[in-house]
Enzyme design. Structure first.
Site, short mmCIF file in Angstrom:
data_model
loop_
_atom_site.label_atom_id
_atom_site.label_comp_id
_atom_site.label_asym_id
_atom_site.label_seq_id
_atom_site.Cartn_x
_atom_site.Cartn_y
_atom_site.Cartn_z
N ARG A 105 0.85 -1.19 0.00
CA ARG A 105 0.00 0.00 0.00
C ARG A 105 0.89 1.24 0.00
O ARG A 105 2.01 1.24 0.54
CB ARG A 105 -0.86 -0.03 1.26
CG ARG A 105 -1.92 1.07 1.38
CD ARG A 105 -3.01 0.90 0.40
NE ARG A 105 -4.20 1.72 0.76
CZ ARG A 105 -4.98 2.30 -0.12
NH1 ARG A 105 -4.74 2.19 -1.41
NH2 ARG A 105 -6.05 2.98 0.27
N THR A 378 -10.10 0.50 -9.61
CA THR A 378 -9.18 -0.45 -8.99
C THR A 378 -9.26 -1.68 -9.86
O THR A 378 -10.09 -1.76 -10.75
CB THR A 378 -9.63 -0.70 -7.53
OG1 THR A 378 -9.58 0.52 -6.80
CG2 THR A 378 -8.76 -1.72 -6.80
N THR A 396 -4.48 -0.72 -7.18
CA THR A 396 -5.23 0.51 -7.38
C THR A 396 -4.33 1.73 -7.55
O THR A 396 -3.18 1.73 -7.12
CB THR A 396 -6.18 0.76 -6.19
OG1 THR A 396 -7.06 1.83 -6.49
CG2 THR A 396 -5.41 1.06 -4.91
N GLU A 417 -4.06 8.48 -3.68
CA GLU A 417 -4.48 7.76 -2.47
C GLU A 417 -4.55 8.62 -1.22
O GLU A 417 -5.08 8.18 -0.20
CB GLU A 417 -3.53 6.58 -2.22
CG GLU A 417 -3.60 5.49 -3.25
CD GLU A 417 -4.91 4.73 -3.25
OE1 GLU A 417 -5.73 4.98 -2.35
OE2 GLU A 417 -5.11 3.90 -4.14
N ASP A 420 -7.77 8.71 0.52
CA ASP A 420 -8.25 7.60 1.33
C ASP A 420 -7.98 7.80 2.82
O ASP A 420 -8.43 6.99 3.64
CB ASP A 420 -7.63 6.29 0.86
CG ASP A 420 -8.47 5.62 -0.22
OD1 ASP A 420 -9.55 6.15 -0.53
OD2 ASP A 420 -8.05 4.58 -0.75
N SER A 449 -7.68 0.99 3.30
CA SER A 449 -8.13 0.52 1.99
C SER A 449 -9.33 -0.41 2.17
O SER A 449 -9.46 -1.08 3.18
CB SER A 449 -7.02 -0.23 1.28
OG SER A 449 -7.50 -0.87 0.11
N SER A 450 -10.18 -0.48 1.15
CA SER A 450 -11.26 -1.46 1.11
C SER A 450 -10.86 -2.73 0.36
O SER A 450 -11.64 -3.69 0.31
CB SER A 450 -12.51 -0.86 0.45
OG SER A 450 -13.02 0.21 1.20
N GLY A 469 -13.93 -1.64 -6.78
CA GLY A 469 -15.23 -1.06 -6.52
C GLY A 469 -15.30 -0.15 -5.32
O GLY A 469 -16.38 0.03 -4.75
N GLY A 470 -14.17 0.44 -4.86
CA GLY A 470 -14.23 1.33 -3.72
C GLY A 470 -14.82 0.61 -2.52
O GLY A 470 -14.48 -0.53 -2.22
#
Length: 567
Positions: A105, A378, A396, A417, A420, A449-450, A469-470
């Site tokens: 990440r 993503t 992503t 990012e 986020d 993050s999702s 898809g967020g």
């Protein structure tokens, strides 16, 4: 009427007998006695899937194939991922049945200043947090790919990156989805000369049949192929990245790039109806939410309920898990999270007791946690190789084309990012999610993050699953897991209609056709607010039937550019 104090007390009362975290105590299930003898890959682009098989054909394993797929997506699907972004990946090594979570990440630069991202009205300044170099975190994907090659692959990084380098040099023809994404971000891309030169030839939106060649990106990939992570975070590429960022008002330094480190973390594990789900830990919020929802649902037999009540209980479980998602989760290297509580079966018992069997719980009656449309910006791919090694990876750059800023001389479009983070605690981000101080910006911190790459292990079948898809990633993967447990095939899982609730805004997003008229009326009568949305998601699933030792692969039919392939 349900009130916050009683909700907390009831959930907490089930924790009095809780010792250590439930997930940590679980053992991995027995794998199939041998590998399937063939391989399967499902990704968002046929060129990426074929690149993975090309590398398998050169003697690589699933981990080498994953590098080929990810790097090729960085060339052909730049609206969704790229080496200017990051990824989360689950690996399963067949030789010792070990599951590994790779955290690549992005991180906040050292000079991050929250005031920059807040407007005069006290709300997040979305232009700054989603467009231009200040919106970009330090990328993790190059380091992550190099880490996987060095620790788990069989081939040199140069071999696994070769397909991506070749396609970047020779060019390819972007599909309608790629061109549509350029159109969506055209104004932002036009702000930056290096971005416009690549995506807006002649200053115009390209038409179908356009060939996109990216020699600068090819040279950047070649430097990674030759030098590993140092080929990106040091030397010529690093100098170009820092210079481009700072020239356009960014705050990156050479020290930020040199300091970036990949993290290996222990995956989360949860049992559900005889299946073992292995999923992403923080800084992913997805795995915790999925585990919490499954723990709540484990107290019901959904197969014995009508469609309306099964959906009602699932929605109510989503609502409670997303409330906790917003309140507690962040970068585990910076914040202490009550994971023992959130992953506990006893905590789930308490949450389940707050669910009415016939009535929706308004989100404002749950304890307050400190929106726009969920996006698809993503990508995810799934791999199983002939030996039974597996990869689930979600990548992503955040929104379409990330920050829309290409660093001159690199061909690299940087992520956005920073959006986020909880820029203003309690205020929604671009996906409508609201965060608390646990996800506030700090130098070197990873944003929540999702992304939810997951494995599902059963006695007879295994699945590798994930989606973009967020915030809907979490519910898509959850619904995919439930479908797999119900015996559905890879193609049935990717094609099934979806619904989504994320606590706030207090509504259920539904794809057309997910509920019939009677179910829709029943849910509405229970107090649920349903809102129709256009289809969402780009799920890519691979399954392994141990009884027949056969693989199946499917890419989401909503997006025709994807390819699930068995070979």
């Amino acid at each position: 009427m349900l009130r916050a104090p009683s909700w907390r007390a009831l959930a907490a009362s089930f924790l009095l007998v809780l010792g250590t975290g439930q997930a940590a105590a679980l053992e991995a299930p027995a794998a199939a006695p041998k590998g399937p003898g063939h391989a399967a890959i499902a990704s968002a682009n046929y060129l990426a899937t074929n690149a993975g098989f090309e590398v398998l054909g050169k003697g690589g394993n699933a981990f080498d194939a994953a590098i080929a797929v990810a790097s090729t997506l960085a060339v052909v699907e730049q609206q969704s991922s790229g080496i200017g972004g990051g990824f989360l990946a689950l690996l399963h090594r067949a030789s010792d049945r070990r599951d590994i979570f790779i955290d690549a990440r992005e991180t906040a630069p050292k000079a991050v200043d929250m005031k920059v991202y807040v407007g005069k009205d006290g709300k997040p300044n979305r232009d700054v947090s989603t467009t231009g170099p200040l919106s970009a975190g330090i990328p993790g994907e190059p380091a992550g790919l190099a880490w996987i090659a060095a620790h788990y692959g069989k081939l040199p990084l140069s071999v696994s990156l070769a397909p991506a380098i070749r396609i970047a040099k020779e060019g390819y023809r972007p599909d309608k989805r790629f061109i549509g994404a350029i159109e969506d971000r055209m104004d932002a891309l036009a702000r930056y000369p290096a971005s416009a030169a690549i995506y807006l030839p002649g200053g115009k939106l390209p038409s179908e049949g356009w060939t996109l060649r990216q020699p600068e990106l090819a040279r950047t990939l070649e430097r990674i192929a030759a030098g590993g992570a140092d080929g990106f975070y040091k030397g010529e590429t690093a100098k170009l990245l820092v210079s481009a960022s700072r020239s356009a008002g960014g705050n990156w330094t050479a020290a930020d790039l040199e300091a970036y480190k990949v993290k290996e973390r222990e995956p989360l594990r949860v049992d559900y109806k005889g299946y073992r789900i292995v999923t992403a830990p923080p800084p992913s919020s997805g795995g915790v939410a999925i585990a919490e929802i499954l723990n709540i649902l484990s107290g019901y037999d959904l197969t014995k309920l009508d469609a309306a009540h099964a959906a009602h209980l699932t929605i109510e479980s989503m609502r409670r898990a997303f409330r906790d998602h917003n309140e507690y989760l962040g970068d585990p290297d910076f914040v202490k999270m009550p994971l023992d509580m959130l992953l506990s079966k006893y905590y789930a018992d308490g949450l389940r007791a707050t669910i009415s069997p016939d009535k929706a719980t308004p989100s404002d009656l749950l304890p307050t946690a400190m929106a726009p449309e969920p996006g698809m910006h993503t990508t995810h791919f799934s791999v199983i190789d002939a030996d039974g090694n597996m990869v689930a990876s979600t990548l992503t750059v955040n929104l379409e084309f990330g920050s829309a800023f290409v660093a001159k001389g690199t061909g690299v479009v940087l992520n956005d990012e920073m959006d986020d983070f909880a820029l203003v605690p309690g205020q929604p981000n671009a996906f409508g999610l609201r965060g608390a101080l646990a996800n506030a910006q700090e130098p070197g911190k990873r944003m929540l993050s999702s992304m939810s790459p997951s494995f599902v292990f059963g006695a007879d079948r295994t699945a590798v699953i994930g989606s973009p898809g967020g915030s809907t990633i979490i519910t898509q993967v959850l619904e995919g897991i439930l479908a797999f447990v119900d015996g559905k095939s890879a193609s049935e899982i990717t094609a099934q209609k979806r619904f989504h609730h994320q606590y706030l805004p207090d509504r259920v997003d539904v794809e057309p056709g997910v509920f019939d008229e009677a179910t829709t009326k029943a849910l509405t009568d229970m107090g649920h607010v349903l809102r129709n949305r256009s289809p969402w998601g780009f799920m890519n699933v691979v399954t392994w039937d141990h009884r027949t030792n056969t693989l199946d692969a499917a890419s989401d039919p909503r997006r025709p550019s994807g390819l699930g392939k068995v070979q």
